[in-house]
Design a protein around this motif. Sequence first.
Motif, mmCIF file in Angstrom:
data_model
loop_
_atom_site.group_PDB
_atom_site.id
_atom_site.type_symbol
_atom_site.label_atom_id
_atom_site.label_comp_id
_atom_site.label_asym_id
_atom_site.label_seq_id
_atom_site.Cartn_x
_atom_site.Cartn_y
_atom_site.Cartn_z
ATOM 1 N N THR A 1 53.839 -7.264 -70.442
ATOM 2 C CA THR A 1 54.090 -7.344 -71.644
ATOM 3 C C THR A 1 55.815 -8.518 -72.269
ATOM 4 N N LEU A 2 55.810 -8.566 -72.040
ATOM 5 C CA LEU A 2 57.043 -9.106 -72.259
ATOM 6 C C LEU A 2 57.385 -10.841 -71.602
ATOM 7 N N GLU A 3 57.868 -11.307 -72.335
ATOM 8 C CA GLU A 3 57.979 -12.993 -72.159
ATOM 9 C C GLU A 3 59.297 -14.187 -72.379
ATOM 10 N N MET A 4 60.019 -14.529 -71.744
ATOM 11 C CA MET A 4 60.762 -15.344 -72.325
ATOM 12 C C MET A 4 60.296 -16.956 -71.344
ATOM 13 N N ASN A 5 61.531 -17.617 -72.112
ATOM 14 C CA ASN A 5 61.504 -19.555 -71.670
ATOM 15 C C ASN A 5 62.812 -19.387 -70.774
ATOM 16 N N PHE A 6 62.514 -20.321 -69.723
ATOM 17 C CA PHE A 6 63.445 -20.857 -69.188
ATOM 18 C C PHE A 6 63.374 -22.308 -69.215
ATOM 19 N N LEU A 7 64.473 -22.520 -68.842
ATOM 20 C CA LEU A 7 64.842 -24.424 -69.401
ATOM 21 C C LEU A 7 66.108 -24.605 -68.789
ATOM 22 N N THR A 8 66.455 -25.720 -68.947
ATOM 23 C CA THR A 8 66.517 -26.367 -67.603
ATOM 24 C C THR A 8 68.461 -26.793 -68.442
ATOM 25 N N ASN A 9 69.355 -26.057 -68.526
ATOM 26 C CA ASN A 9 70.164 -26.175 -69.151
ATOM 27 C C ASN A 9 71.147 -27.797 -69.743
ATOM 28 N N ASN A 10 70.838 -27.293 -71.085
ATOM 29 C CA ASN A 10 71.208 -28.611 -71.889
ATOM 30 C C ASN A 10 72.628 -28.797 -72.387
ATOM 31 N N SER A 11 73.510 -28.355 -72.118
ATOM 32 C CA SER A 11 74.157 -27.947 -72.968
ATOM 33 C C SER A 11 75.497 -28.724 -72.861
ATOM 34 N N PRO A 12 76.831 -28.763 -73.675
ATOM 35 C CA PRO A 12 77.998 -30.001 -72.904
ATOM 36 C C PRO A 12 78.415 -29.485 -71.799
ATOM 37 N N PHE A 13 78.249 -28.490 -71.310
ATOM 38 C CA PHE A 13 78.505 -28.025 -69.726
ATOM 39 C C PHE A 13 77.926 -27.807 -68.594
ATOM 40 N N ALA A 14 76.634 -28.701 -68.746
ATOM 41 C CA ALA A 14 75.348 -28.278 -68.133
ATOM 42 C C ALA A 14 76.073 -29.274 -66.648
#
Length: 608
Positions: A310-323
């Motif tokens: 009933t619920l979904e979310m996106n999982f993404l690779t980390n692209n922050s400056p601390f990745a």
Amino acid sequence: MNYREDIRNIAIIAHVDHGKTTLVNELLKQSDTLDERAQIADRAMDSNAIERERGITILAKNTAVQYKGKRINILDTPGHADFGGEVERIMKMVDGVILVVDAYEGTMPQTRFVLKKALEAGKRPMVVVNKIDKPAARPEEVVDEVLELLIELGADDDQLEFPVVYASAVNGTSSNSSNPEDQEPTMDYIFDAVLDYIPAPVDNSDEPLQCQVTMLDYNEFVGRIGIGRVFRGKMKVGDSVTVMKVDGSKKNFRITKLYGFLGLNRVEISEASAGDLIAVSGMDDIYVGETIAAVDSPEALPLLHIDEPTLEMNFLTNNSPFAGREGKYVTARNLEDRLMRELHTDVSLKVIPTDSPDTFKVAGRGELHLSILIENMRREGYEFQVSRPQVIVRDIDGVKCEPFERVQIDTPEEYMGSVIEAMGHRRGEMADMVNTGNQQMRLVFSVPSRGLIGFSTEFMSLTRGYGILNHSFDEYKPFINAEIGQRRNGTLVSIDNGTATTYSIMNLEDRGTIFVEPGTEVYAGMIVGENSRENDLTVNITKAKNLTNVRSATKDQTAVIKTPRKMTLEESIQFMADDEYCEITPENVRLRKRILDKSMRAKANKNK
């Protein structure tokens, strides 16, 4: 028809925290299973680290006890509706259920949820009224509540004729009397009721083999392990069998190892027959719901029905400056492999690839379901980002529909008004209101699932921590065309990279609630606090005090700042807005804006 009188297969079902796992512990201790020297830990069935920390059962587990020369296979199931996929499969493996109900709380939303699953599967319930030693216990009323619930859920006459045992699992006592003073230091009353009332499995061992896999396990040495029940026929180590796959194809293989269950251990066995619960290895790609059948007459059992996510979310690779700084597994390939591996054992989860190679849509049964997966991955060394959870909207007969939940709230009377008002904001409709005595009210609502995302933190502050909130998925209803349950306040967003200072935090405290402490490394676009107003505010949290050679009159005053609000993983997921991500690493959970650059963000908001 012959029956195997030497075996009983039961599942223990209950609302979360009503004492299932403690009861299983006591049944293990008091049966003829463990030898005298065996020490058994508290809640021994909750073997996973997160289960032990949170005191909840996430994965269904099986054990078996010996009593009066008979074997009772017991399956301990989760109480949360988010793990309903576990409960549904277990019902296929057993012939009856023990419904555990708290002697004070009575029937709760998840009691209803798990009992509904058992009745739909045609299982006979017996009732254990647990925690009979509680000072405010009301056992007779609780039994009436169970009866009313069974009638409401459409139980047949057999199911309504249930035996009741009164017990205190934590003290190891039980009796057939509702008077707490009649408790005896034994679990025999429960064992005897199981033997007398729960049907024995049918013995059709002479017919061709049929065994259905309902759970999966994995072991480094033997690979994939299918756990299930033999419905007919016999299996022996070394036999060639056919697996009837979900897609209709067939695959032959040889059984390399068979295990039965006794106490807390898997025991190697050489053969199993109809009615036995077993684990089998030797098949690399077996899935839940598939049938292991005889080679000469391969017949598949009906596939298991599992409720949709009933619920979904996106999982993404980390692209922050601390990745890449803190995680061991950081690439899209690592993330994809781990999510695919989770699908092997969790049937309620769905992973859908997206247009972007480094983003995966992950759908589950609720916030708790997804946050447990995220927490497990974080502990294993994965570093990634997730987006705000979204409900899954479906088209049913041409009508756009969204999931609704049945919410039960127990709160002191004085907070009732603010709870009803908050539910109204989230488009909740009241279905029931009962005064449960001691100035306590029980309120029941039907609420769109998206209205509950992030509600638990607000609820805790509304009821000063005295309220109890329970909810479980109810049904899909027509979509409400309005913004529901969005966060009201804006955020404080860091304008540059650096280290948070005491001086700048002091100057920002009157603007809102700060999430970071002095010395925390921050980057431009990272969320460092919650604004006290509705808009987002860009702030400089890395500014240091200018040092001069002029002696100040207030030099000796020490800088004192408020304790920052530490955001847990769950709180961060609930707090997020649609234009934000939660960055997850083995060491930190950070909130950030999707667009880190301030001017680009302003431009995007203008275009929106």
